[in-house]
Motif scaffolding. Structure first.
Motif, PDB file in Angstrom:
ATOM      1  N   SER A  27      63.178  52.390  32.054  1.00 35.85           N
ATOM      2  CA  SER A  27      61.546  52.438  32.141  1.00 35.85           C
ATOM      3  C   SER A  27      61.287  50.502  33.710  1.00 35.85           C
ATOM      4  O   SER A  27      63.087  50.428  33.423  1.00 35.85           O
ATOM      5  CB  SER A  27      61.432  51.105  30.934  1.00 35.85           C
ATOM      6  OG  SER A  27      62.631  49.916  30.531  1.00 35.85           O
TER       7      SER A  27
ATOM      8  N   VAL B  27      61.277  48.084  33.038  1.00 34.47           N
ATOM      9  CA  VAL B  27      61.960  46.793  32.753  1.00 34.47           C
ATOM     10  C   VAL B  27      63.615  46.845  32.476  1.00 34.47           C
ATOM     11  O   VAL B  27      64.242  45.850  32.905  1.00 34.47           O
ATOM     12  CB  VAL B  27      62.093  46.311  31.141  1.00 34.47           C
ATOM     13  CG1 VAL B  27      62.834  44.877  31.177  1.00 34.47           C
ATOM     14  CG2 VAL B  27      60.196  45.846  31.931  1.00 34.47           C
TER      15      VAL B  27
ATOM     16  N   ALA C  10      66.434  44.552  35.442  1.00 31.99           N
ATOM     17  CA  ALA C  10      67.329  44.385  34.707  1.00 31.99           C
ATOM     18  C   ALA C  10      69.090  44.271  35.518  1.00 31.99           C
ATOM     19  O   ALA C  10      69.671  43.829  35.747  1.00 31.99           O
ATOM     20  CB  ALA C  10      67.209  44.144  33.161  1.00 31.99           C
TER      21      ALA C  10
END
Length: 95
Positions: free
Chosen positions: A66, A68, A72
């Motif tokens: 993903s 995200v 990160a």
């Protein structure tokens, strides 16, 4: 007596190693080589726990990562790189 060789863990590991070495001969295997080196370094680090290994194995199942999670991980990787650079600077100054 069977003519088929008994498949042992050692034989399977040798076959996997041979297959990987063959794959690494391909000029387009740069990412594979990079991932192998990164994993080997991680496995040598006591901070790379069995839990981390399991999470990594899950990532290798082919599911898309993903945005995200990618963001990160990129941030954490940049932080890690900066920490290594500071440690290297400290070692150079001490030496």
């Amino acid at each position: 007596m069977s003519l088929v060789p008994h498949i042992t863990h050692e034989n399977a590991a040798m076959a996997a190693t041979s297959e990987m070495l063959l794959a690494l001969r391909n000029p387009d295997s740069g990412w594979l080589a990079t991932l192998i080196i990164a994993l080997a370094e991680a496995q040598a680090d006591p901070g790379f726990t069995s839990h981390h290994q399991a999470l990594f194995a899950d990532l290798c199942q082919g599911q898309p990562i993903s945005p995200v999670l990618r963001a990160a991980a990129l941030q954490r990787s940049l932080d890690f790189e900066r920490r290594l650079a500071r440690e290297e600077d400290g070692l150079a100054a001490a030496g």
